[in-house]
Design a protein around this motif. Structure first.
Motif, PDB file in Angstrom:
ATOM      1  N   ASN A 225      -8.827   6.051  -2.480  1.00 27.27           N
ATOM      2  CA  ASN A 225      -7.870   5.526  -1.483  1.00 27.27           C
ATOM      3  C   ASN A 225      -7.877   6.418  -0.161  1.00 27.27           C
ATOM      4  N   GLU A 226      -8.445   5.943   0.957  1.00 23.37           N
ATOM      5  CA  GLU A 226      -8.542   6.890   2.226  1.00 23.37           C
ATOM      6  C   GLU A 226      -7.611   6.295   3.258  1.00 23.37           C
ATOM      7  N   CYS A 227      -6.883   6.862   3.669  1.00 24.19           N
ATOM      8  CA  CYS A 227      -5.836   6.571   4.835  1.00 24.19           C
ATOM      9  C   CYS A 227      -5.901   7.275   5.964  1.00 24.19           C
ATOM     10  N   GLU A 228      -5.889   6.698   7.033  1.00 20.69           N
ATOM     11  CA  GLU A 228      -5.795   7.256   8.340  1.00 20.69           C
ATOM     12  C   GLU A 228      -4.554   6.837   9.028  1.00 20.69           C
ATOM     13  N   VAL A 229      -4.011   7.710   9.889  1.00 21.77           N
ATOM     14  CA  VAL A 229      -2.718   7.425  10.583  1.00 21.77           C
ATOM     15  C   VAL A 229      -3.018   7.806  12.127  1.00 21.77           C
ATOM     16  N   TYR A 230      -2.800   6.736  12.764  1.00 21.76           N
ATOM     17  CA  TYR A 230      -2.825   6.802  14.306  1.00 21.76           C
ATOM     18  C   TYR A 230      -1.596   6.868  14.979  1.00 21.76           C
ATOM     19  N   ASN A 231      -1.686   6.737  16.333  1.00 25.63           N
ATOM     20  CA  ASN A 231      -0.189   6.653  16.837  1.00 25.63           C
ATOM     21  C   ASN A 231       0.496   5.220  16.618  1.00 25.63           C
ATOM     22  N   ASN A 232      -0.356   4.263  16.616  1.00 25.68           N
ATOM     23  CA  ASN A 232       0.288   2.901  16.410  1.00 25.68           C
ATOM     24  C   ASN A 232      -0.163   2.153  15.344  1.00 25.68           C
ATOM     25  N   LYS A 233      -1.001   2.795  14.224  1.00 29.20           N
ATOM     26  CA  LYS A 233      -1.305   2.008  13.084  1.00 29.20           C
ATOM     27  C   LYS A 233      -1.802   2.994  12.019  1.00 29.20           C
ATOM     28  N   VAL A 234      -1.841   2.391  10.794  1.00 32.05           N
ATOM     29  CA  VAL A 234      -2.283   3.066   9.798  1.00 32.05           C
ATOM     30  C   VAL A 234      -3.302   2.021   8.946  1.00 32.05           C
ATOM     31  N   LEU A 235      -4.741   3.074   9.007  1.00 33.88           N
ATOM     32  CA  LEU A 235      -5.746   2.234   8.230  1.00 33.88           C
ATOM     33  C   LEU A 235      -6.066   2.563   6.756  1.00 33.88           C
ATOM     34  N   ILE A 236      -5.971   1.775   5.781  1.00 40.73           N
ATOM     35  CA  ILE A 236      -6.034   2.100   4.376  1.00 40.73           C
ATOM     36  C   ILE A 236      -7.222   1.226   3.760  1.00 40.73           C
ATOM     37  N   ASN A 237      -8.096   2.239   3.190  1.00 41.04           N
ATOM     38  CA  ASN A 237      -9.211   1.734   2.677  1.00 41.04           C
ATOM     39  C   ASN A 237      -9.366   1.924   0.873  1.00 41.04           C
ATOM     40  N   VAL A 238      -9.102   0.807  -0.014  1.00 47.08           N
ATOM     41  CA  VAL A 238      -8.917   1.412  -1.418  1.00 47.08           C
ATOM     42  C   VAL A 238     -10.107   0.757  -2.066  1.00 47.08           C
ATOM     43  N   ARG A 239     -10.712   1.575  -2.930  1.00 45.32           N
ATOM     44  CA  ARG A 239     -11.915   1.056  -3.490  1.00 45.32           C
ATOM     45  C   ARG A 239     -11.446   1.194  -4.985  1.00 45.32           C
ATOM     46  N   ALA A 240     -11.914   0.169  -5.925  1.00 46.74           N
ATOM     47  CA  ALA A 240     -11.781   0.278  -7.313  1.00 46.74           C
ATOM     48  C   ALA A 240     -12.989  -0.286  -7.859  1.00 46.74           C
ATOM     49  N   GLY A 241     -13.876   0.275  -8.833  1.00 50.17           N
ATOM     50  CA  GLY A 241     -15.055  -0.117  -9.385  1.00 50.17           C
ATOM     51  C   GLY A 241     -15.962  -0.547  -7.946  1.00 50.17           C
ATOM     52  N   GLU A 242     -16.488  -1.927  -7.849  1.00 51.12           N
ATOM     53  CA  GLU A 242     -17.188  -2.115  -7.146  1.00 51.12           C
ATOM     54  C   GLU A 242     -16.165  -3.112  -6.034  1.00 51.12           C
ATOM     55  N   GLY A 243     -15.033  -3.210  -6.298  1.00 50.84           N
ATOM     56  CA  GLY A 243     -14.132  -3.939  -5.343  1.00 50.84           C
ATOM     57  C   GLY A 243     -13.663  -2.918  -4.180  1.00 50.84           C
ATOM     58  N   GLN A 244     -13.304  -3.498  -2.997  1.00 50.53           N
ATOM     59  CA  GLN A 244     -12.777  -2.676  -1.833  1.00 50.53           C
ATOM     60  C   GLN A 244     -11.711  -3.471  -0.983  1.00 50.53           C
ATOM     61  N   VAL A 245     -10.561  -3.160  -0.586  1.00 51.65           N
ATOM     62  CA  VAL A 245      -9.673  -3.685   0.189  1.00 51.65           C
ATOM     63  C   VAL A 245      -9.389  -2.887   1.456  1.00 51.65           C
ATOM     64  N   LYS A 246      -9.623  -3.512   2.637  1.00 48.16           N
ATOM     65  CA  LYS A 246      -9.102  -2.610   4.142  1.00 48.16           C
ATOM     66  C   LYS A 246      -7.752  -3.225   4.250  1.00 48.16           C
ATOM     67  N   GLN A 247      -6.857  -2.433   4.721  1.00 56.25           N
ATOM     68  CA  GLN A 247      -5.839  -2.860   5.028  1.00 56.25           C
ATOM     69  C   GLN A 247      -5.209  -2.268   6.443  1.00 56.25           C
ATOM     70  N   VAL A 248      -4.539  -2.931   7.577  1.00 57.10           N
ATOM     71  CA  VAL A 248      -4.119  -2.095   8.587  1.00 57.10           C
ATOM     72  C   VAL A 248      -2.665  -2.564   8.801  1.00 57.10           C
TER      73      VAL A 248
END
Length: 146
Positions: A43-66
């Motif tokens: 689970n990689e999460c980056e916080v910016y001034n106006n958004k949060v980017l989240i990248n979740v990986r499990a096994g071979e699956g991946q989900v990106k969320q803003v």
């Protein structure tokens, strides 16, 4: 010649301003440690001034969320406090799950440095930033990055 220099300078300044806005202020990265293929998570999460980017990986699956946010308060002061520490290091396992917290500090000359807010391995702080600012920033990251 003068016009070309002025254009080049304004272009350089606008590129730097854009790049500064695109750098994360806070990050949290969690990994499952050494596990069999397919059981791995991150689970990689980056916080910016106006958004949060989240990248979740499990096994071979991946989900990106803003997520859109409006960051306010004295985040800069908290980062400044965290940059002074103190840091406490402990012995921790090397093959267990791991969570790393960090912040980006912008110096007066415009350069940046990474501030270690802490590195948690399993349930042990391998490196713990014991400042009040770091404690608040880690809690903020825990809330934003879920």
């Amino acid at each position: 010649m003068y016009k070309k220099m002025l254009l080049a300078c304004s272009l350089f300044c606008s590129i730097n301003a854009f790049a500064a806005n695109e750098s994360p202020i806070l990050t949290k990265k969690s990994y499952s440690g050494y596990v069999m293929m397919g059981y791995n998570t991150s689970n990689e999460c980056e916080v910016y001034n106006n958004k949060v980017l989240i990248n979740v990986r499990a096994g071979e699956g991946q989900v990106k969320q803003v997520k859109e946010i409006a960051l306010s308060g004295n985040i800069k002061g908290m980062i400044e406090d965290a940059s002074r520490g103190p840091l406490r290091n402990s012995i921790a396992p090397v093959d267990a799950s791991s969570t790393m917290y960090s912040a980006i500090r912008i110096n007066t000359n415009g350069s940046t440095e990474t501030v270690n807010l802490g590195h948690l391995v399993a349930n042990t702080w391998q490196t713990e930033n014991q400042s009040v600012g770091s404690f608040g920033l880690r809690n903020l990251l825990d809330k934003l990055c879920n």
